[in-house]
Design a protein around this motif. Structure first.
Motif, PDB file in Angstrom:
ATOM      1  N   VAL A  11       0.832  -1.078  -0.072  1.00  0.00           N
ATOM      2  CA  VAL A  11      -0.057  -0.215  -0.062  1.00  0.00           C
ATOM      3  C   VAL A  11       0.857   1.184   0.033  1.00  0.00           C
ATOM      4  N   VAL A  12       0.851   2.026  -1.111  1.00  0.00           N
ATOM      5  CA  VAL A  12       1.663   3.090  -1.023  1.00  0.00           C
ATOM      6  C   VAL A  12       0.713   4.539  -1.055  1.00  0.00           C
TER       7      VAL A  12
ATOM      8  N   PRO B 221      -4.150   3.643  -0.739  1.00  0.00           N
ATOM      9  CA  PRO B 221      -4.918   3.414   0.486  1.00  0.00           C
ATOM     10  C   PRO B 221      -6.458   3.185   0.410  1.00  0.00           C
ATOM     11  N   SER B 222      -6.948   4.269  -0.631  1.00  0.00           N
ATOM     12  CA  SER B 222      -8.210   4.316  -0.664  1.00  0.00           C
ATOM     13  C   SER B 222      -8.885   2.789  -1.409  1.00  0.00           C
ATOM     14  N   ASP B 223      -7.913   2.211  -2.041  1.00  0.00           N
ATOM     15  CA  ASP B 223      -8.472   1.026  -2.716  1.00  0.00           C
ATOM     16  C   ASP B 223      -8.596  -0.215  -1.890  1.00  0.00           C
TER      17      ASP B 223
ATOM     18  N   ILE C 172       2.305  -4.468   3.382  1.00  0.00           N
ATOM     19  CA  ILE C 172       3.505  -3.834   3.567  1.00  0.00           C
ATOM     20  C   ILE C 172       2.844  -2.095   3.313  1.00  0.00           C
ATOM     21  N   ILE C 173       3.181  -1.284   4.165  1.00  0.00           N
ATOM     22  CA  ILE C 173       2.617   0.066   4.233  1.00  0.00           C
ATOM     23  C   ILE C 173       3.840   0.990   4.134  1.00  0.00           C
ATOM     24  N   ILE C 174       3.534   1.979   2.984  1.00  0.00           N
ATOM     25  CA  ILE C 174       4.668   2.702   2.654  1.00  0.00           C
ATOM     26  C   ILE C 174       3.823   4.336   2.309  1.00  0.00           C
ATOM     27  N   GLY C 175       4.197   5.199   2.692  1.00  0.00           N
ATOM     28  CA  GLY C 175       3.785   6.590   2.618  1.00  0.00           C
ATOM     29  C   GLY C 175       2.336   6.964   3.242  1.00  0.00           C
ATOM     30  N   VAL C 176       2.185   6.226   4.482  1.00  0.00           N
ATOM     31  CA  VAL C 176       0.856   6.441   5.051  1.00  0.00           C
ATOM     32  C   VAL C 176       1.131   6.926   6.513  1.00  0.00           C
ATOM     33  N   ASP C 177       0.190   7.710   7.116  1.00  0.00           N
ATOM     34  CA  ASP C 177       0.367   8.272   8.371  1.00  0.00           C
ATOM     35  C   ASP C 177       0.121   6.919   9.238  1.00  0.00           C
TER      36      ASP C 177
END
Length: 331
Positions: free
Chosen positions: A68-69, A106-108, A119-124
């Motif tokens: 998730v970018v 993220p919205s998807d 794997i989470i990238i560029g998310v608060d």
């Protein structure tokens, strides 16, 4: 061999049983490293890929890892300039363990996207997305994102050490009035770099008036804008440390547009070592992050958590490196 390659074809060519092929491709521990590599090489050479639907029925796994970018570090396209290498490395490492990446915004992300880990990238870190995934017991790996949930791991670069290296370099060159173009403060990298800049300038005995700390968002546009602001000061800085290479590139252009020579009139250093850094004019001094290793370790942590969701995974902080080029010169 005709039609789609089968697991039997792999077994015959590798000289092992079908059960051994299955164990090797699923990273089971009772297969030697040599046999595992031979099986994988045969599978690659004949184009064999396991039937995901069949595997899911027997293992209750999708063999998918969501990547998730988000865009909390600037426009999504700009984020991908940095994370492109990270994503490629994630994909390579996942494929070695029989998983495929599922790239999402993220919205998807929703329940319809079955995945074994994310794997989470560029998310608060406090984004509701993280709580949503955690509520579904999805193991989480944050790349420069702290996921405050059970079954989560963190992978990032040593941002504080990068700032210390850059400031030590500029200080050794004689610079005493150094400005910082700060990145987005809702990110681990942006906030950590600013905090360390304040601490290290104090440690070096340097004055840091508020006017020398400029708030940007990692983009070249913010780097240009904030550099114009410090150039308009009655006493401008002799050096600028930007929180990203994109901001530093914007700074170089602003200095040129003001009729000054970047690198000699004002030193500039960045952070990331994007491909564009070496091609800048003048070439950009920067802090290099190992983006390939960031991706490889993030994928490794995801696979480990899939195999053992209760495994305690310590933070992984990767070392950084100072790369000196012509954009930094003695004061």
């Amino acid at each position: 061999m005709t039609g789609r390659p089968t697991i039997k074809d792999v077994a015959e060519r590798a000289g092992v049983s079908i059960a051994t092929v299955s164990r090797a491709l699923n990273d089971k521990g009772d297969v030697s490293g040599e046999t595992r590599e031979r099986v994988r090489e045969v599978a690659r050479s004949i184009g064999y890929s396991p039937d995901r639907a069949a595997r899911s029925l027997t293992s209750h796994r999708t063999q998918l890892v969501a990547v998730v970018v988000g865009d909390n570090a600037g426009h999504r396209d700009l984020s991908l300039m940095f994370f492109g290498k990270v994503l490629a490395s994630i994909s390579r490492r996942l494929s070695q363990s029989g998983y495929d990446p599922l790239l999402l915004q993220p919205s998807d992300v929703g329940p319809e996207h079955g995945c074994d880990a994310a794997i989470i990238i560029g998310v608060d870190g406090d984004d509701p997305l993280i709580a949503q995934l955690a509520s579904r017991d999805v193991p989480l790996v944050g790349v420069d994102v702290r996921c405050e949930s059970a079954g989560a791991a963190y992978v990032g670069s040593d941002h504080a050490e990068g700032v210390r290296l850059a400031l030590a370099h500029l200080h050794a060159l004689g610079h005493r009035r150094i400005a910082h173009l700060a990145g987005a403060q809702n990110t681990v990298s942006g906030s950590t770099r600013l905090q360390e800049f304040r601490r290290e300038t104090a440690s070096l005995g340097l004055e840091l008036p508020d006017e020398l700390v400029r708030r940007g968002d990692f983009t070249s546009a913010s780097g240009y804008r904030e550099t114009c602001a410090v150039l308009a000061l009655d006493e401008r800085p002799t050096a600028i440390l930007a929180a990203s290479d994109l901001m530093a590139l914007g700074a170089l252009q602003a200095i040129r547009d003001a009729g000054l020579k970047p690198g000699s009139d004002i030193a500039v250093a960045g952070f990331d070592d994007l491909e564009a850094a070496a091609l800048a004019y003048p070439p950009l001094t920067t802090i290099r992050q190992d983006r390939n290793e960031l991706g490889a370790i993030a994928a490794t942590r995801a696979v480990e958590l899939i195999d053992d969701p209760d495994a305690a995974s310590p933070d992984t902080i990767l070392p950084v490196e100072l790369v000196v080029r012509a954009s930094s010169a003695p004061a």
